[in-house]
Structure formats: structure tokens, C-alpha cells
Design an enzyme around this catalytic site. Structure first.
Site, PDB file in Angstrom:
ATOM      1  N   HIS A  50       1.606   4.776  -1.909  1.00  0.00           N
ATOM      2  CA  HIS A  50       0.842   5.691  -2.758  1.00  0.00           C
ATOM      3  C   HIS A  50       1.693   6.685  -3.531  1.00  0.00           C
ATOM      4  CE1 HIS A  50      -2.685   4.063  -0.899  1.00  0.00           C
ATOM      5  NE2 HIS A  50      -2.276   4.403   0.291  1.00  0.00           N
ATOM      6  N   HIS A  87      -9.396   0.250  -0.434  1.00  0.00           N
ATOM      7  CA  HIS A  87      -8.652   1.257   0.321  1.00  0.00           C
ATOM      8  C   HIS A  87      -9.616   2.287   0.927  1.00  0.00           C
ATOM      9  CE1 HIS A  87      -6.112   4.806   0.992  1.00  0.00           C
ATOM     10  NE2 HIS A  87      -5.172   3.915   1.235  1.00  0.00           N
ATOM     11  N   ASP A 130       1.990   2.163   3.736  1.00  0.00           N
ATOM     12  CA  ASP A 130       1.087   3.316   3.550  1.00  0.00           C
ATOM     13  C   ASP A 130       1.891   4.598   3.304  1.00  0.00           C
ATOM     14  OD1 ASP A 130      -1.338   4.518   3.117  1.00  0.00           O
ATOM     15  OD2 ASP A 130      -2.170   4.083   5.087  1.00  0.00           O
ATOM     16  N   GLU A 153       0.870  -1.181   0.000  1.00  0.00           N
ATOM     17  CA  GLU A 153       0.000   0.000   0.000  1.00  0.00           C
ATOM     18  C   GLU A 153       0.899   1.220   0.000  1.00  0.00           C
ATOM     19  OE1 GLU A 153      -3.452   0.070   2.760  1.00  0.00           O
ATOM     20  OE2 GLU A 153      -3.228   2.255   2.680  1.00  0.00           O
TER      21      GLU A 153
HETATM   22 ZN    ZN Z   1      -3.297   4.152   2.139  1.00  0.00          ZN
END
Ligand code: ZN
Length: 325
Positions: free
Chosen positions: A10, A164, A285, A8
């Protein structure tokens, strides 16, 4: 541990960058925006420093899901997927990607998913919760019947789907009125995403498409901890639930869970105890969380070496059928 693969992770393009600004203090924003736009040096340096071989990239949130205009949503998804594919082509051993999809128009989403998987080489798709359609007040969750052909295509293409978080619609956030510190990653993201997932679990989706591979971040958005209670109540009072099997069976068979933004060893133990280490995947993340913090926690957490190899790397290679690493 070296060679970690993160799930995950981004990035943003100029059209979606502003969606992340609300989560940052103005003083932090210039540095954050530089990091989330970068698909080269800054990111690779962080990965090298902390033993991450690969990031499976995804667009920031809510991005395409909040673009009401169907045509514009499709254009932005296409542009984001193209830019991501270029970054992957430049560094194929370091990056892979989840496609962004214009769920406002299920037919367009199917077309873009096929293009992203077959032509661009995306290894999965990631959707930021519900989508607003035509009008900011109109929104649909993915259990809506209009999305059944989309799910059929996900199953047919045999690629994992990542659910998500995004902020709940304002009409659904009254429980935190006057408590802005609970909005977003602090609390409401998890509630919104867990609720969306429960809608899908209860809807019979996984009876209709039993081969779906569904990924949740944040160690399952609280569901591994709570599912026994939910299932127990549903078993006593069915209230017309369409799902044919106990919910935790779908979670065992169809779901994977990542460590994104949830760097807590007892929470990881609980998820392993419920669903086994073969269903958990490392994720940070980034850049909403620090690669360094995620990796330092994971590398030192009290989990056996075999499980650590599975979670940190091997499960991802298997789930995404990653080759030429
Ligand atoms: Zn995220």
C-alpha cells in the site's frame, strides 16, 4: 528467494493518509506515515534488502470507498491513480499498480477503470469493500444490481479485481462491542471481507461473468478453511441462493489468494491443498506488515522450491501478464 513480486503493497496520498492513523499508536504514526507516503527510496531499500523485485501498489483503506461525495470520490481516485502512475513510470521494473475506483458512482468507476487500465497501464483494480454513498449511513456491497455493468466491464477489460478489507459499518460491529482489540486486522477485517465475498459468490455473479479474476488477501480471509461447511449447509437448505454451482467451484475457477498479513505455514498448506499452488500469490501488506518479516517467513517456509517460485513470482507474472521485468 530473489525476484519476489508482492501483490498487496500500500501507499497513501495526503487526502487518504489519515484513514490509516486509527490503527497506530501516536508514537508510531510519524514513521508509519513517512513509509506509506514514500514511493521511492524507503520502499526500494526494503525491497532490495529482502529480495522483492516488484510491488504491485494499491491505495490504503478505506480511502475512496469512505468518501460519500461522488464527485470528490472520483477526484481522489483520479489523483491517487495519477500519483501511482508517476511512481511506476519512474521505476517500471519495480512497481505496477491496482487502480482505486469511485464505486459510489458505478458509471464514474467504469470510466476511471478504463482510463487507469488503458491510459495509465494499471494491471488490475483494488476496491476496499463496500462504499458509502451520498450519506455516511448509506452503503452498498458489490453484489448490488447497480454494479452489474461494472463487473461486465471488469470481465471485458480482463484485469484482476482485488477485494481488500475495510472496517465494517458501525451498525454491523455489535458483536465486538467492548472488545476494541478485535477490530480491524486482528479479526473484523477478515469477517467483513469474507462475508462480502460470500455475498458475491452466492449472488450468481460468477455465473453471469465466468471469466472474472477475483483476488483475496490474507490467504483467502478464512474462506479456504470454511467453504466446505458453508457449501454443505447451502446445499441442504438453499433458501433461494441464486448461484448455480457449488461455491468452491467458483473459488477454484475464479479466485486467487495472497499471503498478505498471514505468514503462517500450515495456513498456506491448507490453501495449497484446497486450491493448488498455482492460485496463491506472495504479498506482504506493507507497511501495515513488515517486508522483512513477510520475506523471512516465505523464504524459509516448508514449501517445495517449485511451488515457492510459482507463489513468489511466476503466478503473478502470468495472472497480470507482466512484461519487461
Ligand atoms: Zn492491505
Amino acid at each position: 528467494m530473489k525476484g519476489k513480486i508482492g501483490l498487496e503493497e500500500h501507499f497513501a496520498i495526503q487526502e487518504t493518509l489519515g484513514d490509516s492513523e486509527r490503527y497506530f499508536h501516536p508514537a508510531e504514526w510519524p514513521m508509519f506515515s513517512k513509509r506509506i507516503l514514500d514511493l521511492m527510496d524507503i520502499r526500494l531499500r526494503e525491497m532490495d534488502e529482502h529480495g522483492m523485485q516488484m510491488m504491485i501498489l494499491s491505495l490504503n483503506s478505506p480511502a475512496v470507498q469512505a468518501i460519500c461525495d461522488r464527485k470528490q470520490a472520483a477526484e481522489v481516485a483520479r489523483k491517487a491513480n495519477d500519483e501511482m502512475a508517476e511512481a511506476i513510470a519512474r521505476n517500471p521494473k519495480r512497481f505496477r499498480g491496482f487502480a482505486a475506483l469511485p464505486m459510489q458512482d458505478p458509471d464514474a468507476a467504469i470510466l476511471e477503470m478504463r482510463r487507469a487500465v488503458k491510459d495509465l497501464g494499471c494491471v488490475g483494480v483494488l476496491v476496499n469493500g463496500y462504499s458509502q454513498i451520498d450519506n455516511p449511513e448509506v452503503y452498498k456491497y458489490l453484489d448490488d444490481p447497480i454494479y452489474r455493468p461494472f463487473w461486465a466491464e471488469v470481465e471485458k477489460l480482463d484485469v484482476p479485481f482485488y477485494m481488500h478489507p475495510r472496517d465494517a459499518m458501525p451498525c454491523n460491529t455489535h458483536a465486538v462491542d467492548g472488545h476494541p482489540w478485535l477490530v480491524g486486522a486482528a479479526w473484523t477485517f477478515g469477517v467483513e471481507t469474507a462475508t462480502h465475498t460470500l455475498r458475491l459468490l452466492c449472488s450468481g455473479l460468477f455465473d453471469e461473468f465466468p471469466k472474472l479474476k477475483y483476488i483475496l488477501g490474507h490467504l483467502g480471509e478464512t474462506l479456504p478453511f470454511c467453504i466446505w461447511r458453508t457449501q454443505s449447509r447451502i446445499a441442504r437448505e438453499k433458501r433461494g441462493v441464486p448461484a448455480k454451482r457449488p461455491l468452491y467451484e467458483y473459488m477454484s475457477d475464479n479466485m486467487w489468494f495472497t499471503t498478505s498479513g498471514q505468514f503462517r505455514t500450515p495456513a498456506l498448506w491448507n490453501t495449497i491443498a484446497e486450491f493448488s499452488s498455482s492460485k496463491i500469490l506472495f504479498a506482504t501488506d506493507f507497511p501495515f506488515e513488515e517486508v522483512g518479516e513477510a520475506c523471512a517467513w516465505f523464504d524459509n517456509c516448508s514449501v517445495g522450491d517449485t511451488d515457492k517460485q510459482l507463489i513468489g513470482r511466476e503466478n503473478s507474472i502470468k495472472l497480470f501478464n507482466l512484461k519487461n521485468l
